[in-house]
Design a protein around this motif. Structure first.
Motif, PDB file in Angstrom:
ATOM      1  N   ILE A 135      45.200  15.778  34.021  1.00 29.28           N
ATOM      2  CA  ILE A 135      43.986  16.509  33.645  1.00 29.28           C
ATOM      3  C   ILE A 135      43.207  16.796  34.919  1.00 29.28           C
ATOM      4  N   ARG A 136      42.999  18.076  35.215  1.00 33.04           N
ATOM      5  CA  ARG A 136      42.433  18.467  36.504  1.00 33.04           C
ATOM      6  C   ARG A 136      41.262  19.437  36.304  1.00 33.04           C
ATOM      7  N   TYR A 137      40.090  18.977  36.702  1.00 27.87           N
ATOM      8  CA  TYR A 137      38.877  19.773  36.556  1.00 27.87           C
ATOM      9  C   TYR A 137      38.593  20.517  37.856  1.00 27.87           C
ATOM     10  N   LYS A 138      38.423  21.852  37.762  1.00 26.78           N
ATOM     11  CA  LYS A 138      38.269  22.695  38.946  1.00 26.78           C
ATOM     12  C   LYS A 138      36.873  23.289  39.102  1.00 26.78           C
ATOM     13  N   GLY A 139      35.972  23.042  38.168  1.00 23.61           N
ATOM     14  CA  GLY A 139      34.611  23.548  38.301  1.00 23.61           C
ATOM     15  C   GLY A 139      34.447  24.978  37.815  1.00 23.61           C
ATOM     16  N   MET A 140      33.385  25.617  38.258  1.00 23.36           N
ATOM     17  CA  MET A 140      33.055  26.962  37.800  1.00 23.36           C
ATOM     18  C   MET A 140      34.001  28.001  38.405  1.00 23.36           C
ATOM     19  N   ILE A 141      34.068  29.153  37.713  1.00 28.63           N
ATOM     20  CA  ILE A 141      34.946  30.225  38.178  1.00 28.63           C
ATOM     21  C   ILE A 141      34.362  31.566  37.737  1.00 28.63           C
ATOM     22  N   ALA A 142      34.515  32.596  38.568  1.00 28.63           N
ATOM     23  CA  ALA A 142      34.035  33.939  38.232  1.00 28.63           C
ATOM     24  C   ALA A 142      34.899  34.540  37.131  1.00 28.63           C
ATOM     25  N   ARG A 143      34.301  35.430  36.326  1.00 28.70           N
ATOM     26  CA  ARG A 143      35.015  35.981  35.172  1.00 28.70           C
ATOM     27  C   ARG A 143      36.265  36.760  35.579  1.00 28.70           C
ATOM     28  N   ASP A 144      36.193  37.550  36.665  1.00 27.42           N
ATOM     29  CA  ASP A 144      37.368  38.333  37.042  1.00 27.42           C
ATOM     30  C   ASP A 144      38.526  37.426  37.445  1.00 27.42           C
ATOM     31  N   LYS A 145      38.212  36.322  38.135  1.00 34.35           N
ATOM     32  CA  LYS A 145      39.255  35.363  38.500  1.00 34.35           C
ATOM     33  C   LYS A 145      39.767  34.639  37.257  1.00 34.35           C
ATOM     34  N   ALA A 146      38.857  34.346  36.334  1.00 32.10           N
ATOM     35  CA  ALA A 146      39.254  33.682  35.093  1.00 32.10           C
ATOM     36  C   ALA A 146      40.255  34.530  34.322  1.00 32.10           C
ATOM     37  N   MET A 147      40.010  35.822  34.245  1.00 33.64           N
ATOM     38  CA  MET A 147      40.914  36.702  33.504  1.00 33.64           C
ATOM     39  C   MET A 147      42.290  36.750  34.169  1.00 33.64           C
ATOM     40  N   GLN A 148      42.330  36.678  35.494  1.00 29.61           N
ATOM     41  CA  GLN A 148      43.624  36.643  36.183  1.00 29.61           C
ATOM     42  C   GLN A 148      44.400  35.374  35.819  1.00 29.61           C
ATOM     43  N   LEU A 149      43.698  34.245  35.792  1.00 30.71           N
ATOM     44  CA  LEU A 149      44.354  32.980  35.446  1.00 30.71           C
ATOM     45  C   LEU A 149      44.819  32.977  33.995  1.00 30.71           C
ATOM     46  N   ILE A 150      43.991  33.522  33.111  1.00 28.83           N
ATOM     47  CA  ILE A 150      44.337  33.577  31.694  1.00 28.83           C
ATOM     48  C   ILE A 150      45.621  34.361  31.481  1.00 28.83           C
ATOM     49  N   SER A 151      45.770  35.465  32.179  1.00 27.56           N
ATOM     50  CA  SER A 151      46.949  36.313  31.980  1.00 27.56           C
ATOM     51  C   SER A 151      48.231  35.664  32.496  1.00 27.56           C
ATOM     52  N   LYS A 152      48.090  34.648  33.374  1.00 25.25           N
ATOM     53  CA  LYS A 152      49.266  34.012  33.970  1.00 25.25           C
ATOM     54  C   LYS A 152      49.557  32.622  33.412  1.00 25.25           C
ATOM     55  N   ALA A 153      48.689  32.112  32.558  1.00 20.37           N
ATOM     56  CA  ALA A 153      48.830  30.736  32.074  1.00 20.37           C
ATOM     57  C   ALA A 153      50.067  30.573  31.190  1.00 20.37           C
TER      58      ALA A 153
END
Length: 213
Positions: free
Chosen positions: A86-104
């Motif tokens: 379990i790894r907590y990475k803190g806050m993230i910008a929405r555009d970066k979040a959408m990139q991560l979501i598409s690759k998860a």
């Protein structure tokens, strides 16, 4: 009254026109990455059920299940979960979040415990075509999520189901779907009523009705 909006063609993680993408073979991949983006709130949406599930999944497992969390901690100690996966990475910008979501490999949603609000990110998650694990904490049923479950690209789990052996079913779902993308036709069918043209038509209908009054 008007449902959440998603532009499927904008967020879909696969190539338009392809039937299904298998980004990884679940039989050969030893690490499965789960992604949670959002905050936790006392008495509303807490991480306990999610953390319990990740711990259980990693006990004597064929795969390693890594959960990455982005968002505000809101008073929870997300770094001391007693589980290195379990790894907590803190806050993230929405555009970066959408990139991560598409690759998860797997997207994770945790329901609210004390209100009937369904998060708009559910339709965005489904719009990507990525598999979705939803932890039920109360709240209400989400029609699009129910349809996604029926298409076998989502899985829902409650605390009662976890305690009664649901971990094995979750592991089977993750092993089967991790890294895959639902066909675009399936995604658009599941999100019928939530797409840009549909929601726009509903707003226009309300405006026309108001004008007539």
């Amino acid at each position: 009254v008007v449902p959440h909006l998603v532009d499927v063609r904008e967020v879909y993680a696969g190539r338009l026109g392809e039937s299904r993408s298998n980004a990884s073979s679940s039989q050969s991949v030893r690490t499965i990455h789960l992604l949670y983006i959002g905050g936790f709130h006392r008495g509303i949406r807490e991480p306990d059920l999610l953390f319990d599930l990740i711990r259980k999944l990693n006990q004597n497992a064929d795969h390693e299940y890594i959960l990455t969390i982005y968002g505000p901690a809101n008073g929870f100690d997300l770094t001391a979960a007693g589980c290195p996966q379990i790894r907590y990475k803190g806050m993230i910008a929405r555009d970066k979040a959408m990139q991560l979501i598409s690759k998860a490999d797997i997207l994770v949603n945790v329901d609210n415990m004390n209100c009937v609000m369904s998060p708009s990110k559910i339709v965005e998650y489904i719009g990507t075509g990525r598999p979705l694990l939803n932890l039920k904490s109360g709240g209400v049923d989400h029609p699009a999520l129910t349809r996604y479950v029926q298409c076998k690209f989502a899985f829902e789990l409650s605390r009662e189901e976890l305690l009664s052996g649901g971990t094995d079913l979750v592991a089977q779902f993750l092993s089967r779907t991790a890294g895959t993308i639902a066909p675009l036709r399936t995604v658009e069918s599941v999100l019928e009523g939530y797409t840009l043209p549909s929601v726009a038509d509903q707003y226009l209908a309300f405006a026309f009705e108001t004008h007539l009054q």
